[in-house]
Write a protein that holds these residues in place. Structure first.
Motif, short mmCIF file in Angstrom:
data_model
loop_
_atom_site.label_atom_id
_atom_site.label_comp_id
_atom_site.label_asym_id
_atom_site.label_seq_id
_atom_site.Cartn_x
_atom_site.Cartn_y
_atom_site.Cartn_z
N ASN A 135 37.14 34.29 46.70
CA ASN A 135 36.69 33.33 45.69
C ASN A 135 36.57 34.11 44.37
OD1 ASN A 135 35.90 30.52 46.87
ND2 ASN A 135 35.14 31.99 48.37
N PRO A 136 37.69 34.30 43.68
CA PRO A 136 37.71 35.22 42.53
C PRO A 136 36.86 34.79 41.35
CG PRO A 136 39.77 33.98 42.68
CD PRO A 136 39.02 33.70 43.95
N HIS A 137 36.42 33.54 41.34
CA HIS A 137 35.59 33.06 40.22
C HIS A 137 34.10 33.12 40.53
CE1 HIS A 137 39.31 31.81 38.35
NE2 HIS A 137 39.59 31.01 39.37
N LEU A 138 33.76 33.64 41.69
CA LEU A 138 32.35 33.78 42.06
C LEU A 138 31.84 35.11 41.48
CD1 LEU A 138 29.98 32.59 43.70
CD2 LEU A 138 30.80 33.90 45.66
N LEU A 139 31.17 35.03 40.34
CA LEU A 139 30.82 36.23 39.58
C LEU A 139 29.47 36.83 39.95
CD1 LEU A 139 32.05 35.13 36.03
CD2 LEU A 139 33.31 36.29 37.84
N LEU A 162 32.54 39.42 42.08
CA LEU A 162 31.26 40.12 42.01
C LEU A 162 31.41 41.48 41.34
CD1 LEU A 162 29.77 39.37 45.56
CD2 LEU A 162 29.13 38.31 43.39
N GLN A 163 30.55 41.73 40.35
CA GLN A 163 30.55 43.01 39.66
C GLN A 163 29.34 43.86 40.03
OE1 GLN A 163 30.81 41.99 35.50
NE2 GLN A 163 32.88 41.19 35.70
N THR A 164 28.29 43.20 40.50
CA THR A 164 27.10 43.91 40.94
C THR A 164 26.34 43.01 41.89
OG1 THR A 164 25.14 45.13 40.20
CG2 THR A 164 25.66 43.08 39.07
N LEU A 165 25.39 43.59 42.61
CA LEU A 165 24.51 42.83 43.51
C LEU A 165 23.09 43.32 43.31
CD1 LEU A 165 26.18 42.41 47.05
CD2 LEU A 165 25.42 40.60 45.52
#
Length: 313
Positions: A135-139, A162-165
């Protein structure tokens, strides 16, 4: 009852009644057998409504469904397996799965998900397998997204945006065995530090450890995210970069300037004070001299008078 508190009794009764009428047969073009409904690749644009209420396994994958209606999905109280992969689903809301609390397997991979509400999985305490990969738009994911999925053993977060959690996002998954994090544009900056340290301390090694790598900053590009904890700690806590030195220089200059101004003001005040005291002392001395001169003029006369008095007698 307010909308915030969930569906009202009347709404549930109405939905249940509609389900008894429309949910007792098999949807068109789908295959139904032994409590299983298979609607795979049927070019569906909406969630099928005529699903038997006793369904335990539902396949609606490889269609063009854009949303999952909580009202109809909630009627399937015995559902344990739901495959929704390869659809066009954009978001899942707080109450999407409120009626399917027995769900064990959920696949939402390869959709167009842009957001997942914090309470989306809040009733899925029995969920064991969750796939939201591709899901490439789940940021981003809220730190409480998985707070109640304490039975989760498999979690796939590959190839999202996702770029961070948040470091608290995985705290409530004590039995998690399989975790996939590769294919995401992880930004291993200082905001990633807490999550990186959590991966080290919790010994939670992703199954795709070597493939889950950083894309930023340049110094850590290609590093596995499970191994950037210590470098990040050095960069963010003990190491000073050019901006830090500039900031310290600016602070030092500010302190020096403030000290210089304070010293100058102190000197001016001291000079003014000394001048004031000196003038005051001079005035006091002049006044004292005047008094002495007056005394000298008065007391000699009195003395002479005292000395001449016996001669007169």
């Amino acid at each position: 009852m307010s909308l915030a508190s969930g569906p009202g009794p009347g709404w549930l009764l109405f939905s249940f009644g509609m389900g008894l009428v429309s949910g007792s047969k098999c949807p068109n073009n789908c295959l139904c057998q032994a409590q299983e409904v298979n609607c795979t690749a049927k070019q569906l644009t909406e969630y099928p409504l005529d699903i038997p209420l006793n369904t335990r396994r539902l396949f609606v994958n490889e269609n063009r469904i854009t949303s999952l209606p909580a009202m109809h999905l909630g009627l399937l109280s015995d559902l344990v397996y739901l495959d929704c992969q390869k659809n066009w689903i954009r978001e899942v809301m707080d109450y999407t799965f409120i009626g399917v609390f027995k769900l064990i397997y959920l696949d939402l991979s390869s959709n167009n998900l842009t957001s997942i509400s914090p309470l989306t999985f809040s009733v899925l305490s029995n969920l064991v397998h969750l796939n939201i990969a591709n899901n490439p738009h789940l940021l981003s994911l809220h730190k409480f997204t998985f707070a109640n999925t304490t039975s989760l053993r498999y979690l796939d977060l590959r190839n999202t945006g996702l770029q961070t959690l948040d470091s608290a996002a995985l705290h409530h998954l004590p039995v998690l065995e399989t975790l996939f994090l590769s294919g995401n544009p992880w930004k291993c900056n200082c905001s990633f530090l807490d999550f990186a340290i959590f991966l080290i301390v919790s010994h939670m090694d992703p199954s795709d450890d070597l493939n889950a790598t950083c894309v930023e900053p340049t110094e850590l590009t290609g590093w596995p995210i499970t191994r950037v904890g210590n470098p990040l700690r050095y960069m963010c806590i003990t190491h000073l970069d050019h901006k830090d030195y500039f900031f310290l220089l600016l602070i030092g200059f500010g302190i020096f300037a403030a000290g210089t101004v304070a010293a100058w003001l102190t000197g001016v005040c001291a000079v003014l004070y000394q001048n004031t005291r000196r003038k005051s002392s001079e005035e006091d001395e002049d006044e004292a001299g005047t008094r002495v001169e007056v005394s000298r003029r008065i007391f000699p006369t009195r003395t002479s008078s005292v000395q001449e008095f016996p001669q007169l007698i």
